[in-house]
Design an enzyme around this catalytic site. Structure first.
Site, PDB file in Angstrom:
ATOM      1  CB  ILE A   1      18.075  42.817  27.503  1.00  0.00           C
ATOM      2  CG1 ILE A   1      17.308  44.300  27.365  1.00  0.00           C
ATOM      3  CG2 ILE A   1      19.663  42.768  26.678  1.00  0.00           C
ATOM      4  CD1 ILE A   1      17.948  45.160  27.428  1.00  0.00           C
ATOM      5  CG  HIS A   2      16.332  36.436  26.563  1.00  0.00           C
ATOM      6  ND1 HIS A   2      16.041  37.232  26.223  1.00  0.00           N
ATOM      7  CD2 HIS A   2      16.638  35.342  26.053  1.00  0.00           C
ATOM      8  CE1 HIS A   2      15.128  36.154  25.294  1.00  0.00           C
ATOM      9  NE2 HIS A   2      16.369  34.998  25.037  1.00  0.00           N
ATOM     10  NE  ARG A   3      17.897  35.544  21.212  1.00  0.00           N
ATOM     11  CZ  ARG A   3      16.854  34.373  21.564  1.00  0.00           C
ATOM     12  NH1 ARG A   3      17.734  33.270  22.161  1.00  0.00           N
ATOM     13  NH2 ARG A   3      15.637  34.852  21.081  1.00  0.00           N
TER      14      ARG A   3
END
Ligand code: UD1
Ligand code: UDP
Length: 379
Positions: A217-219
């Site tokens: 997860i990084h957006r």
């Protein structure tokens, strides 16, 4: 032919490995590659780790721009890249994907009339709230050679006015669109077996006979919104009661979890014996994890595709994707940051594990195709 390659963010460093490898193997006496690292990513596990592991030559220049707001970061990169282009006067600048490093390279090069080859052209999420969508559109419209990994990418470009019938010589005003396959498919196949022998992450994390979910997860659309982070991590906590969860944590998420996820949930997450939250891993380790995972959950563009390459179902933690083929073939589900949709997607893949993964990302020779086409141009 002299090319300047711009890298900056993790996925671009990995993508560049495919082209550098093809230059070394097939075109060493024909192409001189100058590598410019903008410094957008700088932690060892977001940058340095990939160079030795993937055999990428050391960058000839590093602009060390680091982290900053979009405007400041892009401006610093643009200034640095312009200086290098003026000095090196390459035949082409090669830009990958859709990051701020891509945008900076496009603006710098187009204004001083250096032809751009854009690798991963034509992809669209049709969501201009994503910084990447702006970066892709600008870069494509400044490019001379547009290398699309998918047919959908070619059609997107056509809809935006790119003609498929242009004849050489190609220029920024008479660009050429190619459908060439995905260089990340080249990379994933090339490194898949090497990953099995050269990494130990599966044993190290005790995953040998243990089914697990791989998550990334990084957006910004997820990390910057507490309610979205809460939905994703609530689903992960529920799923971890059935399967172990491995989460290599992007530095952005690591930072924002502390402020945007409630303390009690953080405590639950970091103390759970069923969840391995680990620092970002190397590409070979990531491939090993992808190959052994039961399912992938991600908001990453690259990771959702690699799940497909390794025939794993994928839950995409976004409302839309630019890699629509993997959803259309039924191997990925867009669950957004919605807890019940994530759980439904999980149930669906548990009941109906996908078995058909048609070859839609080329023949694993995209890098050679790209270099060959660049060599054909008489600029
Ligand atoms: C960038 C790209 C995104 C890509 C992602 C790949 C843009 C607009 N975004 O997002 O398209 O999917 O890279 O990973 O270009 N940080 C560190 N160490 C690092 C790098 C970043 O701690 O080595 C932290 C910093 O707090 C920084 C934050 O991560 O502010 C975000 O980094 P940035 O490069 O701006 O964007 P990403 O979210 O990584
Ligand atoms: N990746 C990696 N280590 C990690 C997470 C991802 O090597 O801990 C690789 C992954 O295999 C893929 C690329 O990084 O090739 C994807 O990058 P990221 O998810 O950061 O960005 P995106 O593809 O969304 O732009």
């Amino acid at each position: 032919m002299k090319i300047v390659t711009i890298i900056g963010a993790r996925p671009q460093i990995i993508k560049a490995a495919a082209l550098s490898r093809a230059i070394k193997t097939h075109y060493a006496n024909k192409i001189q590659e100058i590598i410019v690292h903008t410094g957008q990513h700088y932690d060892d596990n977001m940058s340095a780790v990939f160079f030795d592991e993937l055999g990428i030559p050391r960058p000839d220049y590093n602009l060390h721009v680091g982290s900053a707001s979009h405007g400041v970061q892009t401006a610093r990169m643009t200034e640095g890249i312009e200086g290098i282009l003026l000095k090196e006067q390459p035949d082409f600048i090669v830009l990958y994907g859709d990051t701020n490093s891509t945008l900076a390279g496009a603006v710098a090069a187009a204004k001083i009339h250096i032809p751009i080859a854009h690798v991963e052209a034509g992809l669209r999420s049709f969501n201009k709230a994503m910084p990447e969508e702006i970066n892709r559109i600008v870069c494509d419209h400044c490019s001379t050679l547009l290398f699309s990994p998918t047919q959908a990418g070619v059609e997107n470009l056509q809809r935006e006015g790119f003609a498929l019938i242009n004849e050489p010589p190609y220029t920024i005003d008479n660009p050429k669109v190619y459908h060439c396959g995905d260089i990340m498919y080249d990379n994933s196949l090339h490194f898949a077996e090497i990953a099995e022998t050269k990494t130990n992450i599966i044993n190290k994390l005790g995953l040998k006979d243990r089914p697990f979910i791989l998550a990334t997860i990084h957006r910004d659309t997820n990390t910057d919104y507490p309610e979205r982070l809460d939905a994703i991590f609530s689903a992960l906590l529920t799923l971890s009661e059935q399967y172990h969860v491995v989460l290599p944590l992007h530095p952005r998420t690591n930072k924002l979890l502390k402020t945007n996820l409630e303390a009690a949930k953080q405590e639950q997450l970091f103390s759970s014996p069923n969840i391995s939250i680990i620092p970002p891993v190397s590409f070979l380790e990531m491939i090993a994890l992808e190959r052994h995972a039961r399912l992938v959950m991600t908001d990453s563009g690259g990771v959702q595709k690699e799940a497909y390459f390794f025939k794993k179902p994928c839950i995409i933690l976004r409302p839309e994707t630019e890699w629509i083929e993997i959803v259309q073939t039924g191997n990925a589900i867009l669950a957004d940051a919605n807890e019940s949709r994530i759980m439904q997607a999980w149930q669906h893949f548990n009941d109906n594990p996908p078995t058909k993964f048609p070859e839609i990302f080329g023949d694993s020779h995209a890098a050679e195709f790209i270099l060959n086409e660049m060599l054909q141009q008489e600029m």
